[in-house]
Design a protein around this motif. Structure first.
Motif, mmCIF file in Angstrom:
data_model
loop_
_atom_site.group_PDB
_atom_site.id
_atom_site.type_symbol
_atom_site.label_atom_id
_atom_site.label_comp_id
_atom_site.label_asym_id
_atom_site.label_seq_id
_atom_site.Cartn_x
_atom_site.Cartn_y
_atom_site.Cartn_z
ATOM 1 N N THR A 121 -23.468 -24.139 14.389
ATOM 2 C CA THR A 121 -22.182 -23.884 13.735
ATOM 3 C C THR A 121 -21.975 -24.817 12.546
ATOM 4 O OG1 THR A 121 -21.210 -23.096 15.803
ATOM 5 C CG2 THR A 121 -19.676 -23.826 14.077
ATOM 6 N N ILE A 122 -22.246 -26.105 12.729
ATOM 7 C CA ILE A 122 -22.051 -27.067 11.636
ATOM 8 C C ILE A 122 -23.042 -26.787 10.499
ATOM 9 C CG2 ILE A 122 -22.103 -29.520 10.998
ATOM 10 C CD1 ILE A 122 -19.656 -28.626 12.712
ATOM 11 N N MET A 123 -24.275 -26.439 10.842
ATOM 12 C CA MET A 123 -25.232 -26.054 9.797
ATOM 13 C C MET A 123 -24.779 -24.769 9.115
ATOM 14 S SD MET A 123 -29.011 -27.086 11.204
ATOM 15 C CE MET A 123 -28.834 -26.387 12.838
ATOM 16 N N GLY A 124 -24.188 -23.846 9.861
ATOM 17 C CA GLY A 124 -23.663 -22.614 9.283
ATOM 18 C C GLY A 124 -22.527 -22.869 8.307
ATOM 19 N N ILE A 125 -21.665 -23.820 8.637
ATOM 20 C CA ILE A 125 -20.572 -24.188 7.722
ATOM 21 C C ILE A 125 -21.155 -24.714 6.409
ATOM 22 C CG2 ILE A 125 -18.692 -25.847 7.324
ATOM 23 C CD1 ILE A 125 -18.095 -25.580 10.393
ATOM 24 N N LYS A 126 -22.133 -25.611 6.527
ATOM 25 C CA LYS A 126 -22.767 -26.170 5.316
ATOM 26 C C LYS A 126 -23.458 -25.061 4.521
ATOM 27 C CE LYS A 126 -22.795 -29.786 4.016
ATOM 28 N NZ LYS A 126 -21.940 -30.403 2.975
ATOM 29 N N ALA A 127 -24.118 -24.144 5.232
ATOM 30 C CA ALA A 127 -24.807 -23.041 4.564
ATOM 31 C C ALA A 127 -23.814 -22.141 3.823
ATOM 32 C CB ALA A 127 -25.610 -22.232 5.580
ATOM 33 N N ASP B 141 -20.987 -23.074 2.535
ATOM 34 C CA ASP B 141 -20.588 -23.822 1.336
ATOM 35 C C ASP B 141 -21.626 -23.680 0.218
ATOM 36 O OD1 ASP B 141 -18.367 -24.713 2.740
ATOM 37 O OD2 ASP B 141 -19.166 -26.741 3.094
ATOM 38 N N LYS B 142 -22.891 -23.624 0.597
ATOM 39 C CA LYS B 142 -23.982 -23.537 -0.382
ATOM 40 C C LYS B 142 -24.388 -22.092 -0.679
ATOM 41 C CE LYS B 142 -24.936 -27.999 -0.682
ATOM 42 N NZ LYS B 142 -24.995 -28.718 -1.952
ATOM 43 N N GLU B 143 -23.723 -21.128 -0.023
ATOM 44 C CA GLU B 143 -24.027 -19.701 -0.163
ATOM 45 C C GLU B 143 -25.454 -19.368 0.275
ATOM 46 O OE1 GLU B 143 -22.818 -18.348 -4.065
ATOM 47 O OE2 GLU B 143 -20.723 -18.817 -3.649
ATOM 48 N N TRP B 144 -25.883 -20.022 1.370
ATOM 49 C CA TRP B 144 -27.157 -19.721 2.005
ATOM 50 C C TRP B 144 -26.873 -18.851 3.223
ATOM 51 C CZ3 TRP B 144 -28.328 -25.603 2.550
ATOM 52 C CH2 TRP B 144 -28.640 -26.148 1.297
ATOM 53 N N ASN B 145 -27.780 -17.961 3.532
ATOM 54 C CA ASN B 145 -27.642 -17.112 4.712
ATOM 55 C C ASN B 145 -28.622 -17.586 5.780
ATOM 56 O OD1 ASN B 145 -27.476 -15.158 6.655
ATOM 57 N ND2 ASN B 145 -27.749 -13.434 5.267
ATOM 58 N N LEU B 146 -28.102 -18.141 6.870
ATOM 59 C CA LEU B 146 -28.949 -18.644 7.958
ATOM 60 C C LEU B 146 -28.970 -17.706 9.163
ATOM 61 C CD1 LEU B 146 -28.066 -22.458 8.027
ATOM 62 C CD2 LEU B 146 -29.793 -21.255 6.658
ATOM 63 N N LYS B 147 -28.581 -16.455 8.950
ATOM 64 C CA LYS B 147 -28.532 -15.495 10.053
ATOM 65 C C LYS B 147 -29.881 -15.455 10.773
ATOM 66 C CE LYS B 147 -26.963 -10.864 11.129
ATOM 67 N NZ LYS B 147 -28.002 -9.977 11.564
ATOM 68 N N ASP B 148 -29.807 -15.399 12.089
ATOM 69 C CA ASP B 148 -30.971 -15.350 12.984
ATOM 70 C C ASP B 148 -31.660 -16.693 13.169
ATOM 71 O OD1 ASP B 148 -30.574 -12.622 13.552
ATOM 72 O OD2 ASP B 148 -31.733 -12.037 11.780
ATOM 73 N N VAL C 270 -28.186 -35.380 33.228
ATOM 74 C CA VAL C 270 -29.093 -34.949 32.166
ATOM 75 C C VAL C 270 -29.779 -36.202 31.638
ATOM 76 C CG1 VAL C 270 -29.276 -33.872 29.888
ATOM 77 C CG2 VAL C 270 -27.659 -32.955 31.578
ATOM 78 N N GLY C 271 -31.104 -36.220 31.702
ATOM 79 C CA GLY C 271 -31.865 -37.379 31.240
ATOM 80 C C GLY C 271 -32.424 -37.201 29.842
ATOM 81 N N GLU C 272 -32.834 -35.967 29.527
ATOM 82 C CA GLU C 272 -33.400 -35.677 28.209
ATOM 83 C C GLU C 272 -32.956 -34.296 27.754
ATOM 84 O OE1 GLU C 272 -37.635 -36.138 27.636
ATOM 85 O OE2 GLU C 272 -37.738 -37.698 29.189
ATOM 86 N N ILE C 273 -32.813 -34.166 26.447
ATOM 87 C CA ILE C 273 -32.554 -32.874 25.814
ATOM 88 C C ILE C 273 -33.559 -32.725 24.691
ATOM 89 C CG2 ILE C 273 -30.918 -31.467 24.511
ATOM 90 C CD1 ILE C 273 -28.646 -33.081 25.876
ATOM 91 N N HIS C 274 -34.317 -31.635 24.729
ATOM 92 C CA HIS C 274 -35.288 -31.323 23.677
ATOM 93 C C HIS C 274 -34.796 -30.083 22.942
ATOM 94 C CE1 HIS C 274 -38.754 -33.324 26.157
ATOM 95 N NE2 HIS C 274 -37.646 -34.049 26.139
ATOM 96 N N LEU C 275 -34.677 -30.187 21.636
ATOM 97 C CA LEU C 275 -34.202 -29.078 20.807
ATOM 98 C C LEU C 275 -35.231 -28.748 19.736
ATOM 99 C CD1 LEU C 275 -30.551 -30.352 20.262
ATOM 100 C CD2 LEU C 275 -31.309 -28.645 21.919
ATOM 101 N N ASN C 276 -35.676 -27.521 19.721
ATOM 102 C CA ASN C 276 -36.504 -27.011 18.633
ATOM 103 C C ASN C 276 -35.626 -26.087 17.812
ATOM 104 O OD1 ASN C 276 -39.188 -28.092 18.807
ATOM 105 N ND2 ASN C 276 -39.355 -27.038 20.770
ATOM 106 N N VAL C 277 -35.307 -26.541 16.604
ATOM 107 C CA VAL C 277 -34.399 -25.834 15.710
ATOM 108 C C VAL C 277 -35.238 -24.999 14.746
ATOM 109 C CG1 VAL C 277 -32.538 -26.109 14.026
ATOM 110 C CG2 VAL C 277 -32.814 -27.815 15.863
ATOM 111 N N PHE C 278 -34.965 -23.696 14.713
ATOM 112 C CA PHE C 278 -35.687 -22.785 13.826
ATOM 113 C C PHE C 278 -34.704 -22.218 12.813
ATOM 114 C CE2 PHE C 278 -38.099 -23.016 17.712
ATOM 115 C CZ PHE C 278 -39.408 -23.128 17.264
ATOM 116 N N ILE C 279 -34.844 -22.648 11.562
ATOM 117 C CA ILE C 279 -33.957 -22.225 10.488
ATOM 118 C C ILE C 279 -34.584 -21.062 9.746
ATOM 119 C CG2 ILE C 279 -32.782 -22.908 8.358
ATOM 120 C CD1 ILE C 279 -31.734 -24.291 10.923
ATOM 121 N N LYS C 280 -33.860 -19.957 9.729
ATOM 122 C CA LYS C 280 -34.256 -18.767 8.973
ATOM 123 C C LYS C 280 -33.317 -18.673 7.776
ATOM 124 C CE LYS C 280 -36.926 -17.587 12.414
ATOM 125 N NZ LYS C 280 -38.355 -17.731 12.346
#
Length: 134
Positions: free
Chosen positions: A55-61, A63-70, A86-96
Motif C-alpha cells: 500500500t505504501i509503495m502504491g501511494i508513492k507509485a 505520486d510518481k504516476e507509475w503503475n505497480l498493478k500485479d 513469530v521469530g522470523e518474517i521473510h518477504l520476497n517483494v516482486f515489483i511489476k
C-alpha cells in the motif's frame, strides 16, 4: 478504525470492520490445537505487514504516476518457542511496473516499503529478511 472480534469456539475468531461490515475469520494453526482452515492470528500479522508495504509503495507509485498493478509479496513466517511467537518474517517483494524503473526509482520504492507503519511496529527481536525483486 473500530473492529468487533467474536470468539466463535474451536479456536476460531471472527473480526468485523465496523465501518464496512467486512469480516475476517482466523483459526489457530494445526500445530497449536486449531483447525488451520484459514489464516491464523500470526499469519494475519505477516499478511498485514505485506499489505502495508504494498500500500505504501502504491501511494508513492501514484505520486510518481507509475503503475505497480500485479506487484506482490511472498511472505513466510517462522515461529519461535519459549515463548511461542513469530521469530522470523521473510518477504520476497516482486515489483511489476509498466514503466521502466531506474535504479533511483527502485530505491524510492524500497524506501517506501521499508517505512510502512506495520513494519515500524514489528518488535526488534523479530528477524526480518526483505528481498526486493524488480
Amino acid at each position: 478504525m473500530t473492529a468487533k472480534i467474536i470468539y466463535k469456539g474451536l479456536l476460531r475468531t471472527e473480526a468485523t470492520h465496523v465501518a464496512s461490515d467486512t469480516t475476517i475469520v482466523t483459526d489457530a494453526p494445526v500445530d497449536n490445537h486449531g483447525l488451520g482452515t484459514t489464516f491464523s492470528p500470526t499469519d494475519m500479522l505477516v499478511s498485514s505487514l505485506a499489505s502495508c508495504m504494498l500500500t505504501i509503495m502504491g501511494i508513492k507509485a501514484q505520486d510518481k504516476e507509475w503503475n505497480l498493478k500485479d506487484s506482490y509479496i511472498e511472505a513466510t513466517k517462522i515461529m519461535a518457542d519459549n515463548p511461542r511467537r513469530v521469530g522470523e518474517i521473510h518477504l520476497n517483494v516482486f515489483i511489476k511496473s509498466e514503466q521502466e524503473l531506474s535504479t533511483s526509482d527502485k530505491k524510492i520504492l524500497e524506501n517506501a516499503g521499508n517505512t510502512c507503519p506495520v513494519l515500524k511496529s514489528i518488535h526488534p527481536d523479530i528477524v526480518l529478511k526483505i528481498n526486493y525483486n524488480f
